[in-house]
Design a protein around this motif. Structure first.
Motif, PDB file in Angstrom:
ATOM      1  N   THR A 139       0.807  -1.225   0.000  1.00 37.14           N
ATOM      2  CA  THR A 139       0.000   0.000   0.000  1.00 37.14           C
ATOM      3  C   THR A 139       0.839   1.273   0.000  1.00 37.14           C
ATOM      4  O   THR A 139       0.298   2.359  -0.130  1.00 37.14           O
ATOM      5  CB  THR A 139      -0.937   0.030   1.228  1.00 37.14           C
ATOM      6  N   ASP A 140       2.159   1.120   0.109  1.00 42.57           N
ATOM      7  CA  ASP A 140       3.025   2.296   0.150  1.00 42.57           C
ATOM      8  C   ASP A 140       3.023   3.017  -1.211  1.00 42.57           C
ATOM      9  O   ASP A 140       3.394   2.428  -2.219  1.00 42.57           O
ATOM     10  CB  ASP A 140       4.459   1.860   0.495  1.00 42.57           C
ATOM     11  N   PRO A 141       2.590   4.291  -1.262  1.00 42.83           N
ATOM     12  CA  PRO A 141       2.513   4.994  -2.551  1.00 42.83           C
ATOM     13  C   PRO A 141       3.880   5.137  -3.232  1.00 42.83           C
ATOM     14  O   PRO A 141       3.971   5.052  -4.454  1.00 42.83           O
ATOM     15  CB  PRO A 141       1.935   6.364  -2.198  1.00 42.83           C
ATOM     16  N   ASN A 142       4.952   5.325  -2.436  1.00 44.18           N
ATOM     17  CA  ASN A 142       6.279   5.456  -3.047  1.00 44.18           C
ATOM     18  C   ASN A 142       6.684   4.184  -3.774  1.00 44.18           C
ATOM     19  O   ASN A 142       7.220   4.220  -4.877  1.00 44.18           O
ATOM     20  CB  ASN A 142       7.337   5.755  -1.973  1.00 44.18           C
TER      21      ASN A 142
ATOM     22  N   GLN B  18       4.629   1.798  -4.796  1.00 42.06           N
ATOM     23  CA  GLN B  18       3.737   1.617  -5.951  1.00 42.06           C
ATOM     24  C   GLN B  18       4.212   2.434  -7.140  1.00 42.06           C
ATOM     25  O   GLN B  18       4.292   1.936  -8.273  1.00 42.06           O
ATOM     26  CB  GLN B  18       2.309   2.022  -5.585  1.00 42.06           C
ATOM     27  N   ASP B  19       4.590   3.698  -6.878  1.00 43.94           N
ATOM     28  CA  ASP B  19       5.084   4.554  -7.965  1.00 43.94           C
ATOM     29  C   ASP B  19       6.335   3.962  -8.600  1.00 43.94           C
ATOM     30  O   ASP B  19       6.465   3.921  -9.821  1.00 43.94           O
ATOM     31  CB  ASP B  19       5.416   5.961  -7.427  1.00 43.94           C
TER      32      ASP B  19
END
Lengths: 318, 361
Positions: free
Chosen positions: A59-62, A64-65
């Motif tokens: 779930t970490d956006p970094n 995922q990016d």
């Protein structure tokens, strides 16, 4: 063949390798698994957290990016390097000193240490003293430490320079193994150069291209050294690959639980992706994959008959 | 359909050090069936590839219908060629393989379908048209390759490079007959390369025997058998091959170790020569001719092979089935004066030979 008796004892011969690999790969990997499932503060202070770290990674956006960015990078690399590699291999001379010379020139980027590649490109692309940087600056405003597109394109070009020769060499070897008779037959059949490529070369290159594709995907998805040296992942996080991010988490932030879970998921993704890739590409070569028509069965029976006759003959002779 | 003419055509793969093909000048007449016969490595395939344009000869010129095509690429020569081993496009079905040469030449669709069906019927592969060639047995694969060579209708010539090598013996015979029928029906010039003399002799109007890069003799199968102009033809054609014996000529009288063998019809022969006679033309005689010891008798059912020896040499004679002799016994054999030859040091026939004691002296 079904007539052959299977001897599974041969598997014991693999044991020494399993033993060595256990020390070099499996046990270290288990240590990572250990960190990913427990929150370890010290030698005697640990807490089992189950899949918490995995959930955080997912779930970490970094992260995922970085995942999307890296996948994007790999796909672009494949779309550039595979066709370019085939193109170059077809241009290479077939024999004589020119062929040897071309092979040596092609192999040079492959034998340079990755760090050196990064450093070379770091200097090469500098706007003030780098040959490439100064040259490009005559036409565009180029600065890889400020412009994200410049940085991205630089990474792509550098990787293409570094790794296209691998594809070229593999394809070149594949092309050399095609018997001359296929080209002769195509000439007799009046095939255009495009048709020769499409119907003679491409089918024969299939295996080699699959290896090239897999190697280039895995390598580019694990890319670390060169972008780290050239852009450090920046500007911002525009060229931050998964490996660069992982190193930041594990060594920079010393967040070993998240880093452990990240490593395992990273590793599994590459494994599964490569497996699916391989399976899909070799689908038509599997014995069960093509439908056996009644005709095929008939033909197979006809082929077997002479054997029956000969075995009968043997009996008669006895 | 066309006449193909070679003028001084020669080829060297190593820039002139050795020649795979020595200079040849000859004409392949329109509509005839030719066989190129010779052992492996004698330059048959090289010659074939020069005709089809796959290979540019290092020397000489190639003409098709009087037009110099030496520098014309294969595609523009309009020649079909079938190779020794199956060469197929793996990703295409058998039907697509057969259509391929026609599609490349922009033949109308309806015509393509018609031709493919015709050829498939001729070769007996209708049932396999929609299968992948890689799923076929190797001999069927070769038949599909053959089909791709035959499918074009307007070709100047069809070249076969030992096309039936991988085909089963029984089917080989059937296929050869079908090819022969096709040739007679279409009247296309055919060049058929083989190292099998039966295949060459039964298929072709004219057989060209090649050895070590040179054309040694061309002719009908009959003339190659009856009048071998070169020692190699005597040795290569016929089973068993010709009997040879080193002889010394002295004013055309031939002797071996001082003993008379015969007299050459041509006057004034002197020095080292070779005498040759086919087993078929050694004839049992009563008192005349040469006296031999019988080493062995091979009874082949419809004829007998008599293995003979005399002093330091051996001959084989092919006799009628009713010929009787004792192994170890003495027999006399003479030879047919029209069918025995003397060859010079270049292995070329220079004269016929009549047995000693006949024809004067």
């Amino acid at each position: 063949m079904d007539s052959k008796k299977k001897n599974n004892k041969a598997w014991f011969l693999v044991l020494p390798v399993v033993f060595v690999v256990a020390f070099t790969a499996i046990i270290p990997l288990m240590a990572v698994a250990n960190y990913s499932l427990q929150d370890i503060q010290g030698a005697s202070n640990r807490l089992f957290v189950g899949l918490d770290f995995f959930k955080r990674v997912a779930t970490d956006p970094n992260i995922q990016d970085a995942f999307v960015r890296n996948l994007n990078l790999s796909i672009q690399i494949l779309f550039i390097q595979i066709p370019l590699g085939i193109f170059l291999a077809r241009l290479m001379p077939r024999s004589g000193w020119k062929a040897s010379a071309a092979l040596v020139v092609m192999a040079i980027p492959l034998i340079i240490p990755w760090n050196v590649v990064g450093t070379t490109w770091r200097i090469f692309t500098r706007g003030d003293i780098g040959l490439g940087g100064v040259l490009v600056n005559q036409f565009f405003d180029y600065n890889l430490s400020e412009d994200t597109t410049d940085a991205w394109v630089t990474i792509l070009v550098m990787d293409t320079w570094h790794w296209t020769p691998l594809v070229t060499l593999l394809v070149y070897a594949g092309l050399r193994s095609i018997p001359q008779a296929y080209y002769q037959a195509a000439a007799i059949d009046g095939a255009s150069p495009m048709a020769v490529f499409r119907f003679v070369e491409l089918p024969k290159l299939k295996r080699v291209l699959m290896i090239a594709l897999l190697l280039r995907f895995m390598d580019s998805f694990m890319m670390y050294t060169e972008p780290f040296v050239v852009t450090g992942g920046g500007p911002g996080s525009s060229t931050q690959t998964l490996s660069i991010l992982l190193t930041t988490i594990a060594i920079g932030q010393f967040d070993l639980g998240v880093a452990g879970a990240f490593s395992l998921m990273y590793f599994l993704f590459i494994q599964i992706f490569s497996f699916i890739f391989f399976t899909v590409l070799t689908l038509d070569e599997r014995p069960g994959a093509t439908k056996v028509t009644p005709k095929d069965k008939k033909a197979a029976k006809q082929e077997k008959q002479p054997n029956k006759v000969s075995s009968k003959l043997k009996k008669v002779q006895k | 359909m066309a006449e193909i003419r070679l003028e001084g055509v020669a080829h060297s793969y190593d820039g002139g050090k050795t020649y795979a093909l020595n200079p040849i000048t000859m004409t392949w007449k329109d509509g005839k069936a030719y066989a190129l016969l010779g052992p492996s490595g004698c330059g048959k395939t090289t010659l074939l590839n020069i005709i089809s344009g796959l290979l540019k000869p290092s020397e000489g010129k190639v003409f098709i219908d009087g037009k110099d095509v030496t520098d014309v690429i294969t595609d523009d020569r309009n020649i079909a060629q079938v190779f020794q081993f199956p060469v197929l496009y793996d990703t295409m079905s058998v039907r697509k393989n057969l259509e391929f040469p026609l599609k490349n030449r922009k033949v109308p669709r309806a015509k393509i379908a018609e031709r493919v069906n015709e050829i498939a019927a001729l070769l007996g592969i209708e049932a396999d048209l929609d299968r992948r060639p890689s799923k076929l047995r190797s001999d069927l694969q070769q038949i599909v390759s053959l089909g791709r060579g035959l499918v074009r209708e307007d070709v100047s010539a069809i070249l076969f490079d030992e096309p039936l090598t991988v085909i089963d013996q029984n089917f080989k015979w059937t296929l050869r007959n079908r090819l022969k029928r096709l040739h007679l029906a279409t009247g296309v010039t055919v060049v058929y390369v083989t190292h099998d003399q039966t295949e060459a002799l039964t298929f072709a109007d004219e057989v060209l025997v090649m050895n070590e890069g040179s054309l040694v003799q061309a002719g009908t199968s009959e003339s190659l058998f009856l009048e071998p102009k070169h020692e190699f033809v005597g040795y290569f054609i016929g089973s068993p091959g010709m009997n040879f014996l080193d002889v010394e000529a002295n004013s055309s009288v031939l002797t071996h170790n001082g003993k008379p063998i015969g007299k050459a019809a041509k006057a004034g022969l002197n020095g080292r020569h070779r005498f040759g006679v086919r087993p078929e033309f050694l004839i049992p005689s009563n008192k005349s001719g040469l006296e031999f010891k019988v080493d062995r008798i091979e009874d082949r059912g419809v004829f007998k092979l008599i293995h003979l020896s005399k002093d330091d040499f051996q001959f084989i004679a092919k006799t009628e089935e009713d010929y009787e002799a004792k192994v170890g016994g003495k027999v006399n054999f003479s030879f047919d004066p029209k069918r025995a030859f003397v060859y010079d040091i270049n292995q070329r026939a220079v004269s016929t030979v009549s047995p000693s004691g006949q024809g004067g002296n």
